[in-house]
Design a protein around this motif. Sequence first.
Motif, PDB file in Angstrom:
ATOM      1  N   CYS A 171     -28.893  -6.674  56.683  1.00 15.54           N
ATOM      2  CA  CYS A 171     -27.451  -7.092  57.242  1.00 15.54           C
ATOM      3  C   CYS A 171     -27.740  -5.098  57.738  1.00 15.54           C
ATOM      4  CB  CYS A 171     -26.299  -6.682  56.182  1.00 15.54           C
ATOM      5  SG  CYS A 171     -26.550  -8.375  56.164  1.00 15.54           S
TER       6      CYS A 171
ATOM      7  N   TYR B  87     -29.882  -2.781  57.767  1.00 17.82           N
ATOM      8  CA  TYR B  87     -31.539  -2.784  59.056  1.00 17.82           C
ATOM      9  C   TYR B  87     -30.886  -2.738  60.422  1.00 17.82           C
ATOM     10  CZ  TYR B  87     -35.662  -3.446  61.439  1.00 17.82           C
ATOM     11  OH  TYR B  87     -36.537  -3.029  62.194  1.00 17.82           O
ATOM     12  N   LEU B  88     -30.610  -4.199  59.934  1.00  6.89           N
ATOM     13  CA  LEU B  88     -30.058  -4.973  61.487  1.00  6.89           C
ATOM     14  C   LEU B  88     -28.813  -3.661  62.524  1.00  6.89           C
ATOM     15  CD1 LEU B  88     -30.056  -8.543  60.998  1.00  6.89           C
ATOM     16  CD2 LEU B  88     -31.766  -7.172  61.840  1.00  6.89           C
TER      17      LEU B  88
ATOM     18  N   GLN C  44     -30.041  -0.764  63.771  1.00  7.77           N
ATOM     19  CA  GLN C  44     -31.074  -1.216  65.098  1.00  7.77           C
ATOM     20  C   GLN C  44     -30.227  -1.589  66.588  1.00  7.77           C
ATOM     21  OE1 GLN C  44     -34.418  -1.478  65.733  1.00  7.77           O
ATOM     22  NE2 GLN C  44     -33.760   0.013  63.571  1.00  7.77           N
TER      23      GLN C  44
END
Length: 283
Positions: free
Chosen positions: A270, A272-273, A276
Amino acid sequence: FRLSFLLCLIGYTACAAVPVKNGITLSIVLDAVTGQGGAVYALREEYLTTVPGVNTMTQFGIACLVLAVPLGVATGWKKVRWQVATVLFLALVRAVLHSERLALIELVVPLLISYLMLRPKWRPFQQRLIKLAPVLGGGLLFLVFSAFEYSRSWLGFYAAHESSFWRFAALRLVGYYSTALNNGALVVQSLASPLNAPYFTFSFAWKFPLVKDFVTSIFPVIPLSEAGYLDLLGSAANPEFNNPSGFFLPIADFGFTGGLLYWALCGLICGYLYRQFLNRSAV
């Protein structure tokens, strides 16, 4: 975007074909919408049966709406607005008839978040309003929950036993959260040892065509089946509130240490996303 919209329509076409095949009538639908006693549950159990792997295609609606926002911001909303309206309308119908408000919430929330992130300019008062979103969201949650609960359970039963609808709705909402935590703890307590299988955390794998045959061959015996869970609620909790709470399910599957590792991995993914997302990455 277009592919997601098309696949979503195919999913909803399958959803519509099943009740027609099962002999649904207009009077049954009207009884469910107006909250006649037990009609909404009878509609869901007898007529709106699902086809695993086919009805799931309605979930492409989430991708469709999330992709609609950057397209709308970049190229104009005229190219995407009728698809967005169609997906939202179909989800609203599904939420009312199938007593599944999540069908609408899971579309609106990512749509709003994507729009808040990608809209080019915000006025100062709008920026201040966005900062209040968590507080406003809590109030909105209660209003949306109450609106669906009105026909789902109030009209058909509780109106004759409770004096205040708003008091009933507030207790019902709090009850969903508190009983979910209790149910999850009950599952963990009832197991002599962890299942050592992703039965709860990846429950779809036991229902999805082809995949379920492979999974059941690897894990042929699960000590706590879906029917066993409902029996457990009937003996020690309240079957009407059957949410098992996501917090405890990894512990039931993998044990305490395994459950903590599961949540740590989820946190990393989560995080990392989210990074992004802030960088406006297509991922």
